[in-house]
Design a protein around this motif. Structure first.
Motif, PDB file in Angstrom:
ATOM      1  N   LYS A   1      41.481  25.209  46.736  1.00 23.84           N
ATOM      2  CA  LYS A   1      41.405  24.533  45.433  1.00 23.84           C
ATOM      3  C   LYS A   1      41.354  25.560  44.306  1.00 23.84           C
ATOM      4  N   ASN A   2      40.575  26.614  44.493  1.00 23.93           N
ATOM      5  CA  ASN A   2      40.480  27.650  43.461  1.00 23.93           C
ATOM      6  C   ASN A   2      41.828  28.326  43.229  1.00 23.93           C
ATOM      7  N   LEU A   3      42.568  28.597  44.297  1.00 23.87           N
ATOM      8  CA  LEU A   3      43.894  29.201  44.144  1.00 23.87           C
ATOM      9  C   LEU A   3      44.838  28.269  43.390  1.00 23.87           C
ATOM     10  N   LYS A   4      44.804  26.974  43.731  1.00 20.99           N
ATOM     11  CA  LYS A   4      45.653  26.005  43.024  1.00 20.99           C
ATOM     12  C   LYS A   4      45.292  25.935  41.544  1.00 20.99           C
ATOM     13  N   ASP A   5      43.996  25.887  41.250  1.00 19.81           N
ATOM     14  CA  ASP A   5      43.550  25.836  39.857  1.00 19.81           C
ATOM     15  C   ASP A   5      43.936  27.111  39.104  1.00 19.81           C
ATOM     16  N   ALA A   6      43.737  28.257  39.754  1.00 17.19           N
ATOM     17  CA  ALA A   6      44.077  29.536  39.118  1.00 17.19           C
ATOM     18  C   ALA A   6      45.577  29.641  38.905  1.00 17.19           C
TER      19      ALA A   6
ATOM     20  N   ALA B   1      49.901  34.485  38.521  1.00 16.20           N
ATOM     21  CA  ALA B   1      50.309  33.215  39.123  1.00 16.20           C
ATOM     22  C   ALA B   1      51.071  33.459  40.427  1.00 16.20           C
ATOM     23  N   ARG B   2      51.974  34.412  40.414  1.00 17.47           N
ATOM     24  CA  ARG B   2      52.754  34.720  41.614  1.00 17.47           C
ATOM     25  C   ARG B   2      51.848  35.181  42.760  1.00 17.47           C
ATOM     26  N   ASN B   3      50.860  36.005  42.442  1.00 19.95           N
ATOM     27  CA  ASN B   3      49.912  36.468  43.463  1.00 19.95           C
ATOM     28  C   ASN B   3      49.136  35.299  44.063  1.00 19.95           C
ATOM     29  N   HIS B   4      48.705  34.364  43.213  1.00 16.60           N
ATOM     30  CA  HIS B   4      47.964  33.198  43.695  1.00 16.60           C
ATOM     31  C   HIS B   4      48.851  32.322  44.582  1.00 16.60           C
ATOM     32  N   LEU B   5      50.094  32.124  44.162  1.00 20.34           N
ATOM     33  CA  LEU B   5      51.027  31.324  44.954  1.00 20.34           C
ATOM     34  C   LEU B   5      51.260  31.968  46.316  1.00 20.34           C
ATOM     35  N   ARG B   6      51.416  33.283  46.323  1.00 25.70           N
ATOM     36  CA  ARG B   6      51.604  33.999  47.588  1.00 25.70           C
ATOM     37  C   ARG B   6      50.370  33.831  48.483  1.00 25.70           C
ATOM     38  N   ALA B   7      49.179  33.926  47.924  1.00 20.78           N
ATOM     39  CA  ALA B   7      47.948  33.771  48.703  1.00 20.78           C
ATOM     40  C   ALA B   7      47.827  32.357  49.280  1.00 20.78           C
TER      41      ALA B   7
END
Length: 166
Positions: free
Chosen positions: A7-12, A53-59
């Motif tokens: 959830k945190n990754l999606k929000d970030a 954003a790209r880093n979060h999407l990759r994670a």
């Protein structure tokens, strides 16, 4: 992945994506006003937010193969067309917010174009013909081959289209 982390990754991802686009718009406005140094700062910040954003999407493991990405894009556009924009258009209309209603309506029309393009491209993956894409700066309409004289979605002029280059 843990539920809270996901959830945190999606929000970030959502927040960083929005900040990137907002700062890019701030950059264009500053440049139009002759504030080139401020424009460069906003552009740099926009790029930084894009990387976040790209880093979060990759994670989140949010990028798959091209075929998987085309399917995901199609599903996302379908959700916007079927659920998101109709209710937003209705709310804006109900509240007499004509600028918002127009923005939502144009977006939904263009999302239908995107949906079709993703489907066609996915259906012919591996044998896609080269084509030029032109994007309307008013509404986001994608013109194929060449920019139309007048945007069929918002009525903008041919001069308002940008050629998409890699």
């Amino acid at each position: 992945m843990g539920e809270k982390t996901n959830k945190n990754l999606k929000d970030a991802f959502a927040g960083e994506s929005q900040a990137s686009r907002k700062y890019a718009s701030f950059s264009k406005k500053a440049q139009k006003e002759g504030n080139d140094q401020v424009a460069k700062l906003f552009k740099a910040a926009s790029l930084g937010e894009e990387h976040h954003a790209r880093n979060h999407l990759r994670a989140m493991k949010g990028v798959g193969s091209t075929e998987e990405n085309l399917k995901a894009a199609y599903v996302g556009e379908t959700e916007e067309i079927d659920n998101m924009y109709p209710s937003m258009i209705a709310s804006a209309k109900n509240e007499s917010e004509t600028e918002a209603e127009t923005s939502f309506t144009w977006a939904m029309k263009v999302e239908k174009e995107h949906q079709g393009l993703f489907k066609e491209t996915g259906d012919s993956l591996g044998s896609n013909e080269a084509v030029e894409y032109y994007v309307c700066s008013g509404c986001g309409h994608v013109g194929l081959g060449e920019a139309p004289e007048v945007c069929p979605v918002c009525g903008g002029p041919k001069s308002g289209f940008e050629l998409v280059e890699l």
